[in-house]
Structure formats: structure tokens, C-alpha cells
Design a protein around this motif. Structure first.
Motif, PDB file in Angstrom:
ATOM      1  N   GLN A   1       0.906  -1.538  -0.025  1.00 28.92           N
ATOM      2  CA  GLN A   1      -0.464  -0.255   0.230  1.00 28.92           C
ATOM      3  C   GLN A   1       0.949   1.124  -0.243  1.00 28.92           C
ATOM      4  N   SER A   2       2.436   1.453   0.215  1.00 28.19           N
ATOM      5  CA  SER A   2       3.201   1.965   0.331  1.00 28.19           C
ATOM      6  C   SER A   2       3.456   2.914  -0.745  1.00 28.19           C
ATOM      7  N   TRP A   3       4.079   4.101  -1.480  1.00 35.02           N
ATOM      8  CA  TRP A   3       4.294   4.343  -3.013  1.00 35.02           C
ATOM      9  C   TRP A   3       5.805   4.503  -2.950  1.00 35.02           C
ATOM     10  N   SER A   4       5.964   3.667  -4.571  1.00 30.08           N
ATOM     11  CA  SER A   4       7.562   3.841  -5.024  1.00 30.08           C
ATOM     12  C   SER A   4       8.065   5.495  -4.502  1.00 30.08           C
ATOM     13  N   VAL A   5       9.501   5.956  -4.760  1.00 26.67           N
ATOM     14  CA  VAL A   5      10.008   7.041  -4.977  1.00 26.67           C
ATOM     15  C   VAL A   5       9.234   7.376  -6.713  1.00 26.67           C
ATOM     16  N   LEU A   6       9.291   6.884  -7.351  1.00 25.90           N
ATOM     17  CA  LEU A   6       8.274   7.149  -9.023  1.00 25.90           C
ATOM     18  C   LEU A   6       6.619   8.111  -8.347  1.00 25.90           C
TER      19      LEU A   6
ATOM     20  N   HIS B   1       2.401   3.687 -14.463  1.00 27.93           N
ATOM     21  CA  HIS B   1       3.714   2.918 -15.264  1.00 27.93           C
ATOM     22  C   HIS B   1       3.842   4.051 -15.194  1.00 27.93           C
ATOM     23  N   LEU B   2       5.195   4.292 -14.173  1.00 29.02           N
ATOM     24  CA  LEU B   2       6.119   5.255 -14.188  1.00 29.02           C
ATOM     25  C   LEU B   2       7.201   4.915 -14.683  1.00 29.02           C
ATOM     26  N   GLY B   3       8.133   6.028 -15.577  1.00 24.72           N
ATOM     27  CA  GLY B   3       9.681   6.513 -15.892  1.00 24.72           C
ATOM     28  C   GLY B   3      10.211   7.537 -15.320  1.00 24.72           C
ATOM     29  N   ARG B   4      11.503   7.924 -15.900  1.00 23.15           N
ATOM     30  CA  ARG B   4      12.313   8.559 -15.221  1.00 23.15           C
ATOM     31  C   ARG B   4      11.676  10.118 -15.810  1.00 23.15           C
ATOM     32  N   THR B   5      10.918   9.983 -16.658  1.00 22.59           N
ATOM     33  CA  THR B   5      10.436  11.176 -17.203  1.00 22.59           C
ATOM     34  C   THR B   5       9.562  12.077 -15.760  1.00 22.59           C
ATOM     35  N   VAL B   6       9.663  11.066 -14.727  1.00 20.39           N
ATOM     36  CA  VAL B   6       8.128  11.870 -13.337  1.00 20.39           C
ATOM     37  C   VAL B   6       9.873  12.243 -12.902  1.00 20.39           C
ATOM     38  N   LEU B   7      10.677  12.164 -12.749  1.00 13.78           N
ATOM     39  CA  LEU B   7      11.552  13.199 -12.405  1.00 13.78           C
ATOM     40  C   LEU B   7      11.794  14.064 -12.835  1.00 13.78           C
ATOM     41  N   GLN B   8      12.161  14.017 -14.281  1.00 15.93           N
ATOM     42  CA  GLN B   8      12.593  15.549 -15.220  1.00 15.93           C
ATOM     43  C   GLN B   8      11.452  16.210 -14.492  1.00 15.93           C
ATOM     44  N   GLU B   9      10.278  16.093 -14.862  1.00 12.61           N
ATOM     45  CA  GLU B   9       8.444  17.189 -14.754  1.00 12.61           C
ATOM     46  C   GLU B   9       8.577  17.588 -13.225  1.00 12.61           C
ATOM     47  N   PHE B  10       9.227  16.778 -12.205  1.00  9.86           N
ATOM     48  CA  PHE B  10       9.203  17.442 -10.902  1.00  9.86           C
ATOM     49  C   PHE B  10      10.489  18.178 -11.007  1.00  9.86           C
ATOM     50  N   ARG B  11      11.818  18.151 -11.658  1.00  9.96           N
ATOM     51  CA  ARG B  11      13.185  19.281 -11.359  1.00  9.96           C
ATOM     52  C   ARG B  11      12.497  20.383 -12.507  1.00  9.96           C
ATOM     53  N   GLU B  12      11.571  19.649 -13.354  1.00 10.83           N
ATOM     54  CA  GLU B  12      10.582  21.349 -14.182  1.00 10.83           C
ATOM     55  C   GLU B  12       9.995  22.503 -12.885  1.00 10.83           C
ATOM     56  N   GLN B  13       8.719  21.362 -12.044  1.00 10.31           N
ATOM     57  CA  GLN B  13       8.413  21.962 -11.714  1.00 10.31           C
ATOM     58  C   GLN B  13       8.420  23.100 -10.513  1.00 10.31           C
ATOM     59  N   LEU B  14      10.188  21.889 -10.427  1.00 15.76           N
ATOM     60  CA  LEU B  14      10.891  22.694  -8.891  1.00 15.76           C
ATOM     61  C   LEU B  14      11.691  24.074  -9.375  1.00 15.76           C
ATOM     62  N   SER B  15      12.206  23.701 -10.480  1.00 16.32           N
ATOM     63  CA  SER B  15      12.207  24.447 -10.790  1.00 16.32           C
ATOM     64  C   SER B  15      11.663  26.339 -11.168  1.00 16.32           C
ATOM     65  N   PHE B  16      10.386  25.815 -11.688  1.00 16.71           N
ATOM     66  CA  PHE B  16       9.586  26.776 -11.786  1.00 16.71           C
ATOM     67  C   PHE B  16       9.206  27.478 -10.526  1.00 16.71           C
ATOM     68  N   LEU B  17       9.208  27.027  -9.656  1.00 20.79           N
ATOM     69  CA  LEU B  17       8.581  27.338  -8.447  1.00 20.79           C
ATOM     70  C   LEU B  17       9.098  28.299  -7.221  1.00 20.79           C
ATOM     71  N   LYS B  18      10.738  27.847  -7.845  1.00 16.05           N
ATOM     72  CA  LYS B  18      12.008  28.718  -7.468  1.00 16.05           C
ATOM     73  C   LYS B  18      12.266  30.148  -8.279  1.00 16.05           C
ATOM     74  N   THR B  19      11.221  30.230  -9.440  1.00 11.73           N
ATOM     75  CA  THR B  19      11.486  31.501 -10.098  1.00 11.73           C
ATOM     76  C   THR B  19      10.325  32.526 -10.254  1.00 11.73           C
ATOM     77  N   LEU B  20       9.294  31.759  -9.046  1.00 13.21           N
ATOM     78  CA  LEU B  20       7.803  32.631  -8.988  1.00 13.21           C
ATOM     79  C   LEU B  20       7.863  33.414  -7.693  1.00 13.21           C
ATOM     80  N   LEU B  21       9.017  33.180  -6.516  1.00 12.51           N
ATOM     81  CA  LEU B  21       9.453  32.995  -5.293  1.00 12.51           C
ATOM     82  C   LEU B  21       9.855  35.058  -5.560  1.00 12.51           C
ATOM     83  N   PRO B  22      10.726  35.045  -6.197  1.00 12.56           N
ATOM     84  CA  PRO B  22      10.761  36.505  -6.815  1.00 12.56           C
ATOM     85  C   PRO B  22       9.801  37.240  -6.709  1.00 12.56           C
ATOM     86  N   LEU B  23       8.889  36.996  -7.471  1.00  8.21           N
ATOM     87  CA  LEU B  23       7.539  38.125  -7.617  1.00  8.21           C
ATOM     88  C   LEU B  23       6.399  37.919  -6.451  1.00  8.21           C
TER      89      LEU B  23
END
Length: 191
Positions: free
Chosen positions: A40-45, A112-134
Motif C-alpha cells: 500500500q506504500s508508494w514508490s519513489v516515482l 506505469h511510471l518512468g524517469r520522465t516523472v523525475l524530469q517533470e518534478f525537476r522542472e516544476q521545482l525550478s519553475f516554483l523557484k522562479t516564482l518566489l521573487p515575484l
């Protein structure tokens, strides 16, 4: 908390998540990334896909809220919290290890998850960091971010920022625990 201190704290939290992602999660083999510590637990992805699903809603909502600055708080003014904001944060704060039911559309179990999940998360994290100065030019106490599951309710901009960052911290920590459990159960692949 004063506006500048609040936003500095969020930036530090995001930097910590970024470090964990780069140093601990990205290098993992796919077998470890997909290993579930328990049925019932979630994997990293799955942990990161859950965050991606929330990010697909909250990041555009935050971008819109931060784009309509109105009257900004001065850096020495207090960021305030409503009852809804405090309750939302309490549910997702990283120190709260109590499991909560998630909405079916936000639950990545059996995906069914692959490494694209990591890429999307990295992009979302980066985008959130660009929002903070606003946020330095926005009234963080203005109700402007509809709650994902009931859009008639709105979080204040500061509450929504804290919710999203704390939610990330909570599930990145869960992903770290899943990775540790997986490294003890997944046999190394031959070279």
C-alpha cells in the motif's frame, strides 16, 4: 512571520529539496525508483508523480496570483494565516507523518511510471523557484488561490506557497524512505 523571512525560508526549503533530488533520487536505477516498500506504500516515482499532479494545478494558479500584485506587503509586515491555511499546512507539514487519504485523481498508485516523472518534478521545482521573487511584490495575505479539490475555497497567496512547498517536503521525505527501503530489497543489476 515577516514577509522577507517567510520567503527566505521557502527558498531554503526548495534548495534543500533540489539538493535531495539531484544527489539522492536522480542517480537511482529505475528498479529502485519503482520499488514499493509495502503493497500500500508508494514508490519513489509515485511520491514524485503525486507532487507533479498537484503542481500541474497549483503552479499555474500561483503564477496567476503572483502576476496580479496589487498592494504588496512590505518586507517587515507579517504574513498571516487563515483557519483554512493553518489546517492545510498542518495536514502536509513534513513533521506530520500521519497518512491521509488522497483524491483518486491525485493518487499515482499502480501507474506505469518512468524517469520522465523525475524530469517533470525537476522542472516544476525550478519553475516554483522562479516564482518566489515575484512574491516580494505581491500581497501574500490576499485570497487568490482556489483549493484544488473545492475551488470555491481560496487560500491566501502566502498560505498556498507554504502549502505547496511543505507538501513537496513531505513527499520527498517519503520518497527518500522508499529509496532506502528499496536499496535493501532490490538486487543490484549485473554490469
Amino acid at each position: 512571520m515577516h514577509t522577507a523571512a517567510f520567503l527566505t525560508d521557502l527558498d531554503h526549503r526548495l534548495s534543500s529539496i533540489e539538493t535531495i533530488l539531484q544527489q539522492e533520487l536522480l542517480p537511482l536505477p529505475e528498479a529502485v525508483l519503482n520499488h514499493k516498500p509495502a503493497p500500500q506504500s508508494w514508490s519513489v516515482l509515485e511520491c514524485l508523480e503525486h507532487l507533479n499532479r498537484y503542481g500541474r494545478y497549483y503552479l499555474p494558479a500561483l503564477e496567476q496570483a503572483l502576476g496580479h500584485s496589487g498592494t504588496a506587503l512590505r518586507p517587515t509586515e507579517e504574513v498571516t494565516f487563515s483557519w483554512l491555511g493553518r489546517k492545510s499546512y498542518e495536514m502536509v507539514r513534513p513533521e506530520n507523518r500521519k497518512a491521509h487519504n488522497t483524491l483518486a485523481r491525485m493518487n499515482p498508485a499502480r501507474s506505469h511510471l518512468g524517469r520522465t516523472v523525475l524530469q517533470e518534478f525537476r522542472e516544476q521545482l525550478s519553475f516554483l523557484k522562479t516564482l518566489l521573487p515575484l512574491a516580494y511584490h505581491t500581497n501574500l495575505n490576499r485570497k487568490a488561490v482556489p483549493v484544488e479539490f473545492f475551488r470555491l475555497l481560496k487560500l491566501q497567496v502566502g498560505e498556498a506557497l507554504l502549502f505547496v512547498v511543505a507538501h513537496m517536503q513531505r513527499h520527498v521525505q517519503q520518497a527518500q524512505r522508499a529509496a532506502v527501503a528499496a536499496t535493501h530489497h532490490v538486487a543490484p543489476q549485473p554490469a
